[in-house]
Design an enzyme around this catalytic site. Structure first.
Site, PDB file in Angstrom:
ATOM      1  N   VAL A  85       0.841  -1.204   0.000  1.00 22.94           N
ATOM      2  CA  VAL A  85       0.000   0.000   0.000  1.00 22.94           C
ATOM      3  C   VAL A  85       0.875   1.253   0.000  1.00 22.94           C
ATOM      4  CG1 VAL A  85      -1.744   1.308   1.270  1.00 22.94           C
ATOM      5  CG2 VAL A  85      -1.911  -1.181   1.153  1.00 22.94           C
ATOM      6  N   TYR A 136      12.185   8.846  12.009  1.00 22.78           N
ATOM      7  CA  TYR A 136      11.026   9.549  12.585  1.00 22.78           C
ATOM      8  C   TYR A 136      11.291  11.039  12.791  1.00 22.78           C
ATOM      9  CZ  TYR A 136       8.393   5.294  12.962  1.00 22.78           C
ATOM     10  OH  TYR A 136       7.675   4.169  12.638  1.00 22.78           O
ATOM     11  N   ALA A 177       0.492  -5.296   9.788  1.00 19.42           N
ATOM     12  CA  ALA A 177       0.132  -6.564   9.142  1.00 19.42           C
ATOM     13  C   ALA A 177      -1.047  -6.339   8.206  1.00 19.42           C
ATOM     14  CB  ALA A 177      -0.244  -7.573  10.210  1.00 19.42           C
ATOM     15  N   ARG A 213     -10.602  -7.957   8.630  1.00 19.12           N
ATOM     16  CA  ARG A 213      -9.795  -6.794   9.035  1.00 19.12           C
ATOM     17  C   ARG A 213      -9.716  -6.716  10.552  1.00 19.12           C
ATOM     18  NH1 ARG A 213     -12.992  -5.381   4.571  1.00 19.12           N
ATOM     19  NH2 ARG A 213     -11.826  -4.592   2.786  1.00 19.12           N
ATOM     20  N   ALA A 254      -4.276   4.324   7.075  1.00 19.73           N
ATOM     21  CA  ALA A 254      -4.905   3.347   6.170  1.00 19.73           C
ATOM     22  C   ALA A 254      -4.829   1.923   6.706  1.00 19.73           C
ATOM     23  CB  ALA A 254      -4.242   3.402   4.795  1.00 19.73           C
ATOM     24  N   ASP A 280     -10.742   1.873  11.115  1.00 27.17           N
ATOM     25  CA  ASP A 280     -11.541   2.714  12.015  1.00 27.17           C
ATOM     26  C   ASP A 280     -10.958   2.693  13.430  1.00 27.17           C
ATOM     27  OD1 ASP A 280     -13.821   3.348  10.107  1.00 27.17           O
ATOM     28  OD2 ASP A 280     -13.821   1.169  10.048  1.00 27.17           O
ATOM     29  N   SER A 290      -8.726   6.428   6.324  1.00 21.70           N
ATOM     30  CA  SER A 290      -9.205   6.311   4.939  1.00 21.70           C
ATOM     31  C   SER A 290     -10.627   5.755   4.896  1.00 21.70           C
ATOM     32  CB  SER A 290      -8.259   5.443   4.106  1.00 21.70           C
ATOM     33  OG  SER A 290      -8.129   4.170   4.688  1.00 21.70           O
ATOM     34  N   ASP A 332     -14.148   1.706  -0.547  1.00 23.34           N
ATOM     35  CA  ASP A 332     -15.416   0.995  -0.751  1.00 23.34           C
ATOM     36  C   ASP A 332     -16.366   1.867  -1.577  1.00 23.34           C
ATOM     37  OD1 ASP A 332     -14.936  -0.995   1.861  1.00 23.34           O
ATOM     38  OD2 ASP A 332     -14.235   1.054   2.083  1.00 23.34           O
ATOM     39  N   ARG A 364     -15.226   1.704  -5.117  1.00 21.82           N
ATOM     40  CA  ARG A 364     -15.630   0.415  -5.720  1.00 21.82           C
ATOM     41  C   ARG A 364     -17.116   0.453  -6.073  1.00 21.82           C
ATOM     42  NH1 ARG A 364     -12.206  -2.945  -1.191  1.00 21.82           N
ATOM     43  NH2 ARG A 364     -10.332  -3.230  -2.426  1.00 21.82           N
ATOM     44  N   HIS A 386     -15.071   0.107   7.729  1.00 21.40           N
ATOM     45  CA  HIS A 386     -14.403  -0.389   6.519  1.00 21.40           C
ATOM     46  C   HIS A 386     -14.212  -1.879   6.777  1.00 21.40           C
ATOM     47  CE1 HIS A 386     -11.681  -1.091   3.270  1.00 21.40           C
ATOM     48  NE2 HIS A 386     -10.661  -1.309   4.069  1.00 21.40           N
TER      49      HIS A 386
END
Ligand code: NAD
Length: 314
Positions: A18, A69, A84, A92, A122, A127, A147, A152, A155, A179
Site C-alpha cells: 500500500v 522519525y 500486518a 480486518r 490506512a 476505524d 481512509s 469501498d 468500488r 471499513h
C-alpha cells in the site's frame, strides 16, 4: 520573523504494497515536493526510495528519501500504512491485536519528533487504528483522518457506473460504516447521472436484487482480490492520494473517511466511515445524511461491532 515554508512534505510510515503504491501515485501526480519513507525494514524503504528517484527524470521535481522519525517534525501529513495485512480468510478486525501495538510505538515516535500536522491512517482495521492514533497522539480529531470507506465508495461508484453504463465520476453514492464486513450502502442518497436511483430502477423488477448483489461484490472485494493476488493496494493508494490533494489543496471536498463521531448519526466516541468535508485543516465538517430507517439501523449495528472489538483496548 516567521519563516514561510513553500514546500509540501509527506512522511510515509510503511513501505509495503500500500505504502509504495501510494508513493508511486504521489510521484506520478506531482502532489508534494518532499516525501520521506520510513519503515522498520530500512532496506525496503531505501530500495523504494531509489526506485522512485529513478523515475524523477520523467516527472516533476520532488525530493524522495528513506529517513527516520525525526523527519516527521515538519511534515504536513504523516500517512500510516505500516502493519500486518489480511491473510486469505482473515477479516480486518482479526488484525487489531498486532497492529494496535505497532501503532502505539509509531505514533509515539512521530509525536516525539514534534510533528504538528495531519495524520492519515490506512492500516486495518482502519476505524479502530484511526481512533488509536487520535488517542495516542493527543491531536484534535479533525487532524486524525482514517481512509475509512473511501475505497469501498470508489468500488461502489465504479460498479454502479458499469451497471448503468455511466461514468463513475457521474455516480453519487456512499458506502458508510466500518471499513469491513458491516459496511452499508446508502441507497437513499444514490444518484446515477443526477437521477435518483429509485427512479432508475422503477418498473425494472430484476434490478433491486441485482443491486444487492452488486453491493455484496463491493463489500467482499478485498477477499476476492486477496484470494487472487495476495493483497489490495492500487485502489487504496489512489484514495490516499485523493485525500492528500484534498488536504494540501484546501479543496473542501466531500469524501467518505473515518472520523470521530460525537453526536452525529446518534453515535458517540467512535471513528467510523461517513462523508466529511476535507480541507487544509483536515476535517472541516461531518456531513450528516438523512438516512432511511433500515440504513440508520445498519449503521448502528456497524458501530456496535466496532465498539465491541475495540472495547478491550480502550
Ligand atoms: P505489507 O506487509 O506489504 O506492508 C506493511 C509494511 O509495514 C512493511 O513494509 C513492514 O515492514 C512495515 N512495518 C511493519 N511494522 C512496522 C513498524 N513498527 N514500523 C514501521 N513499519 C512497519 O502490507 P500492505 O499490503 O502494504 O498493507 C498495509 C496495511 O494496509 C494493512 O493493514 C492492510 O490491511 C491495509 N490496507 C488498508 C486498505 C484500506 O482501504 N484502508 C486497503 C488495503 C490494505
Amino acid at each position: 520573523m516567521i519563516q514561510l515554508r513553500s514546500t509540501t512534505k509527506v512522511a510515509l510510515i510503511g513501505t509495503g504494497f500500500v505504502g509504495s503504491s501510494y508513493a508511486f501515485s504521489l510521484l506520478n501526480q506531482g502532489v508534494v515536493n518532499e516525501l520521506v519513507l520510513i519503515d522498520v525494514n530500512k532496506e525496503k524503504a531505501q530500495g523504494e526510495a531509489s526506485d522512485l528517484n529513478h523515475g524523477l527524470p520523467f516527472s516533476s521535481a520532488m525530493k524522495i528519501w528513506a529517513g527516520t522519525y525525526q523527519d516527521c517534525h515538519d511534515a504536513d501529513i504523516v500517512v500510516i500504512t505500516a502493519g500486518a495485512n489480511q491473510a486469505p480468510g482473515e477479516t480486518r478486525l482479526d488484525l487489531i491485536d498486532k497492529n494496535i501495538k505497532i501503532f502505539k510505538s509509531i505514533v509515539g515516535e512521530v509525536m516525539a519528533s514534534g510533528f504538528d500536522g495531519i495524520f492519515l491512517v490506512a492500516t486495518n482495521p482502519v476505524d479502530i487504528l484511526s481512533y488509536a492514533t487520535w488517542k495516542f497522539s493527543g491531536l484534535p480529531s479533525e487532524r486524525v483522518i482514517g481512509s475509512g470507506t473511501i475505497l469501498d465508495t470508489a468500488r461502489f461508484r465504479y460498479l454502479l457506473g458499469q451497471y448503468f453504463s455511466i461514468d463513475p465520476r457521474n455516480v453519487h453514492a456512499y458506502i458508510i460504516g466500518e471499513h469491513g464486513d458491516t459496511e452499508l450502502p446508502v441507497w437513499s442518497h444514490t444518484s446515477i447521472g443526477s437521477r435518483p436511483i429509485q427512479k432508475c430502477i422503477k418498473n425494472k423488477p430484476e434490478m433491486p436484487q441485482e443491486l444487492d448483489r452488486l453491493f455484496i461484490n463491493v463489500r467482499d472485494a478485498a477477499y476476492q482480490i486477496i484470494n487472487r493476488k495476495g493483497a489490495t493496494y492500487y485502489g487504496i493508494a489512489m484514495g490516499l492520494v485523493r485525500l492528500t490533494k484534498a488536504i494540501l489543496g484546501d479543496e473542501n471536498s466531500v469524501l467518505t473517511v473515518s472520523t470521530l463521531l460525537n453526536g452525529y448519526y446518534g453515535l458517540q466516541d467512535i471513528y467510523i466511515g461517513v462523508p466529511a468535508i476535507i480541507n487544509r485543516n483536515g476535517i472541516r465538517e461531518i456531513v450528516e445524511l438523512e438516512l432511511a430507517e433500515d440504513e440508520a439501523a445498519k449503521l448502528q449495528h456497524s458501530a456496535n461491532v466496532l465498539k465491541q472489538a475495540m472495547q478491550p483496548y480502550f
